[in-house]
Structure formats: structure tokens, C-alpha cells
Design a protein around this motif. Structure first.
Motif, mmCIF file in Angstrom:
data_model
loop_
_atom_site.group_PDB
_atom_site.id
_atom_site.type_symbol
_atom_site.label_atom_id
_atom_site.label_comp_id
_atom_site.label_asym_id
_atom_site.label_seq_id
_atom_site.Cartn_x
_atom_site.Cartn_y
_atom_site.Cartn_z
ATOM 1 N N HIS A 1 0.969 -1.119 -0.044
ATOM 2 C CA HIS A 1 -0.101 0.046 -0.008
ATOM 3 C C HIS A 1 0.908 1.139 -0.080
ATOM 4 C CE1 HIS A 1 -3.533 -2.566 0.645
ATOM 5 N NE2 HIS A 1 -2.911 -2.930 1.775
ATOM 6 N N ALA A 2 0.972 1.776 -1.331
ATOM 7 C CA ALA A 2 1.957 2.762 -1.479
ATOM 8 C C ALA A 2 3.201 2.726 -0.812
ATOM 9 C CB ALA A 2 1.476 4.201 -0.466
ATOM 10 N N ARG A 3 3.840 3.118 0.173
ATOM 11 C CA ARG A 3 5.121 2.535 0.655
ATOM 12 C C ARG A 3 4.989 1.633 1.803
ATOM 13 N NH1 ARG A 3 8.783 8.381 0.885
ATOM 14 N NH2 ARG A 3 8.468 9.047 -1.339
ATOM 15 N N GLN A 4 3.950 1.559 2.157
ATOM 16 C CA GLN A 4 3.808 0.580 3.160
ATOM 17 C C GLN A 4 3.372 -0.941 3.000
ATOM 18 O OE1 GLN A 4 4.016 1.601 6.435
ATOM 19 N NE2 GLN A 4 3.805 -0.543 7.251
ATOM 20 N N PHE A 5 4.340 -1.720 3.063
ATOM 21 C CA PHE A 5 4.177 -3.277 2.947
ATOM 22 C C PHE A 5 3.203 -4.094 4.021
ATOM 23 C CE2 PHE A 5 5.623 -7.795 3.200
ATOM 24 C CZ PHE A 5 4.898 -8.338 1.921
ATOM 25 N N GLU A 6 2.432 -4.715 3.872
ATOM 26 C CA GLU A 6 1.548 -5.306 4.472
ATOM 27 C C GLU A 6 1.609 -6.766 4.525
ATOM 28 O OE1 GLU A 6 -3.130 -6.180 6.101
ATOM 29 O OE2 GLU A 6 -2.716 -4.457 4.805
ATOM 30 N N ALA A 7 2.407 -7.530 5.598
ATOM 31 C CA ALA A 7 2.619 -8.970 5.521
ATOM 32 C C ALA A 7 1.426 -9.598 5.895
ATOM 33 C CB ALA A 7 3.916 -9.504 6.017
ATOM 34 N N ARG A 8 1.153 -10.694 5.081
ATOM 35 C CA ARG A 8 -0.119 -11.563 5.467
ATOM 36 C C ARG A 8 0.008 -13.052 5.604
ATOM 37 N NH1 ARG A 8 -4.829 -8.690 1.772
ATOM 38 N NH2 ARG A 8 -4.873 -6.845 2.866
ATOM 39 N N THR A 9 1.245 -13.386 5.031
ATOM 40 C CA THR A 9 1.279 -14.905 4.854
ATOM 41 C C THR A 9 2.625 -15.270 4.855
ATOM 42 O OG1 THR A 9 -0.619 -15.058 3.165
ATOM 43 C CG2 THR A 9 0.918 -16.873 3.380
ATOM 44 N N LEU A 10 2.823 -16.380 5.589
ATOM 45 C CA LEU A 10 4.327 -17.044 6.000
ATOM 46 C C LEU A 10 4.383 -17.963 4.607
ATOM 47 C CD1 LEU A 10 4.582 -17.861 9.861
ATOM 48 C CD2 LEU A 10 5.555 -15.958 8.197
ATOM 49 N N LEU A 11 5.600 -17.987 4.068
ATOM 50 C CA LEU A 11 6.174 -18.866 3.022
ATOM 51 C C LEU A 11 6.655 -20.023 3.841
ATOM 52 C CD1 LEU A 11 7.337 -16.543 0.061
ATOM 53 C CD2 LEU A 11 4.819 -17.467 0.675
ATOM 54 N N ILE A 12 6.109 -21.257 3.539
ATOM 55 C CA ILE A 12 6.752 -22.517 4.257
ATOM 56 C C ILE A 12 7.458 -23.701 3.278
ATOM 57 C CG2 ILE A 12 5.900 -24.259 5.908
ATOM 58 C CD1 ILE A 12 5.840 -21.475 7.216
ATOM 59 N N LEU A 13 8.372 -24.215 3.976
ATOM 60 C CA LEU A 13 8.660 -25.516 3.744
ATOM 61 C C LEU A 13 8.368 -26.559 4.450
ATOM 62 C CD1 LEU A 13 12.373 -24.783 2.238
ATOM 63 C CD2 LEU A 13 10.115 -25.391 0.883
ATOM 64 N N ASP A 14 7.453 -27.500 4.312
ATOM 65 C CA ASP A 14 6.748 -28.384 5.106
ATOM 66 C C ASP A 14 7.521 -29.887 4.868
ATOM 67 O OD1 ASP A 14 5.124 -30.206 6.330
ATOM 68 O OD2 ASP A 14 3.556 -29.042 6.267
ATOM 69 N N PRO A 15 8.159 -30.394 5.778
ATOM 70 C CA PRO A 15 8.830 -31.585 5.165
ATOM 71 C C PRO A 15 7.705 -32.886 5.153
ATOM 72 C CG PRO A 15 9.061 -31.307 7.621
ATOM 73 C CD PRO A 15 8.612 -29.777 6.935
ATOM 74 N N ALA A 16 6.578 -32.719 5.753
ATOM 75 C CA ALA A 16 5.433 -33.781 5.255
ATOM 76 C C ALA A 16 4.937 -33.459 3.895
ATOM 77 C CB ALA A 16 4.482 -33.639 6.379
ATOM 78 N N GLU A 17 5.158 -32.391 3.191
ATOM 79 C CA GLU A 17 4.729 -32.250 1.904
ATOM 80 C C GLU A 17 5.598 -32.541 0.844
ATOM 81 O OE1 GLU A 17 1.368 -31.410 1.295
ATOM 82 O OE2 GLU A 17 0.942 -31.452 3.320
ATOM 83 N N GLY A 18 5.119 -32.852 -0.357
ATOM 84 C CA GLY A 18 6.088 -32.973 -1.474
ATOM 85 C C GLY A 18 7.010 -31.769 -1.694
#
Length: 214
Positions: A143-160
Motif C-alpha cells: 500500500h503505497a510505501r507500506q508493505f503489509e505482510a499476510r502470509t508465511l512462506l513455508i517449507l513443510d517436510p511432510a509435503e512434497g
């Protein structure tokens, strides 16, 4: 995205030619150690997590020995933090043990903002089993110069391996329902589905200068 993670057709690390993913089986409790293996590859301390059983050098040999100890019962996050520190590889750890969901989200976001990797403890709502995953970055809106984080990017060992999501194999969306209000749980999305989880603990890891892998 953490600066040492290399996006691409096969998610990799800047210091390794191998893809960054360590797959957990459905029969073990080694999710925390799979996260450690991926973390050690990203920071340049091991070359290929899939080869630790055949290596005799530290820290691969230490990590492989530890799998035999915790194969069935798993590890607490306090034990995990102590194990990482005891590797004696210049890794500094910071532990949040058994925090509330809101506390854990705030902790993880602060540590990622400082350029650290974070192993997180997540629990599906209605379940009693905790699961370790590796947070490698954030996603959000500008938003303009403001970044709003919403989600963590994950490496899940139980997933492919990361494929459909490209930069990760799971996303943990903790976005607020209303401005100034944090949800009591997050939406956890993998290639196979979406379900509610709480984040209840974390270990952040810092290393000044990554080494060249052996």
C-alpha cells in the motif's frame, strides 16, 4: 523470501546446486530434524540433505545420529534449540516455547524481518499433535510505501517438493479479519488442501556468514 533461498523451477539455495527440500515419511516424528537439514543446506553447512546418511563429516553425521534417537518420539522445541546450538557451527538460536498464536506470529515476523530463518511449531485446530515447518519468507500486499505482510512462506517436510507453489510448498495465512485485530488461528494451505492451524512455538536461527558447503 530469505536472501539465501534461490527461486526457480526447483527451489534451491544460493550456496548449493541441490533442491531445498527434505521429505519426511508418514512413519516417523522427524519433522524438526528435516527442518534442520533444510536450514543447514540454506546457510551452506551441508550440501544435500538427502545424503546425510552416507556422510561422516560434521554436521551431517551428528544430524544422522540424532535421527535414531528421536525417530519415534520427536523433539520438544527446547530440545531442538539446544541441538542446533550444540552443532557448534556459529548458529545462534532464539526460542519461543509454547507461546500463544498471536505471540508466535509476532515473534516469527520479527525474526524473519531480521533476515533469520525460523522453524515453527504448528498444530491443526482440533488436533493435539504439533508439527515443525521451516518459514523462509513472507507474502503480502503493498500500500503505497507500506508493505503489509499476510502470509508465511513455508517449507513443510511432510509435503512434497515445491512445485505448484514455486517458492514454497505451504502457505500460512495469518491475515487479520479486521484492522488491528489478529485472528485466533491461521489458514494453512498445501497442494492437497486448506485447514485451520495455530502457531504455538518457534526457533529462529541466525548465522553471520554462510560457509561454502563441503
Amino acid at each position: 523470501m530469505h536472501s539465501l533461498v534461490r527461486p526457480g523451477a526447483h527451489l534451491g539455495a544460493t550456496r548449493s546446486k541441490f533442491a531445498v527440500h527434505s521429505q519426511q515419511s508418514a512413519l516417523d516424528s522427524l519433522c524438526a530434524l528435516h527442518c534442520v537439514a533444510m536450514l543447514l543446506q540454506i546457510v551452506g553447512l551441508i550440501a544435500d540433505p538427502s545424503k546425510i546418511a552416507t556422510r561422516r563429516r560434521r554436521p551431517e553425521a551428528t544430524l544422522w545420529r540424532k535421527t535414531a534417537e528421536v525417530f519415534a518420539q520427536g523433539m520438544t522445541f527446547r530440545e531442538l534449540a539446544a541441538f542446533i546450538a550444540e552443532l557448534d557451527r556459529g548458529l545462534r538460536v532464539k526460542l519461543l516455547e509454547q507461546g500463544s498464536h498471536r505471540e508466535a506470529v509476532a515473534f516469527v515476523m520479527r525474526e524473519l524481518a531480521k533476515g533469520r530463518l525460523v522453524i515453527c511449531s504448528v498444530r491443526e485446530v482440533g488436533d493435539s499433535q504439533n508439527h515443525a515447518v521451516l518459514a523462509i519468507g513472507v507474502e503480502g500486499v503493498q500500500h503505497a510505501r507500506q508493505f503489509e505482510a499476510r502470509t508465511l512462506l513455508i517449507l513443510d517436510p511432510a509435503e512434497g517438493p515445491p512445485a505448484a507453489m514455486a517458492t514454497c510448498n505451504a502457505r500460512l495465512d495469518y491475515s487479520m479479519r479486521k484492522p488491528g485485530e489478529m485472528s485466533r488461528y491461521a489458514r494453512y494451505t498445501t497442494a492437497s488442501g486448506t485447514f485451520p492451524v495455530v502457531l504455538n512455538g518457534a526457533v529462529s536461527i541466525e548465522m553471520d556468514e554462510p560457509d561454502k558447503p563441503p
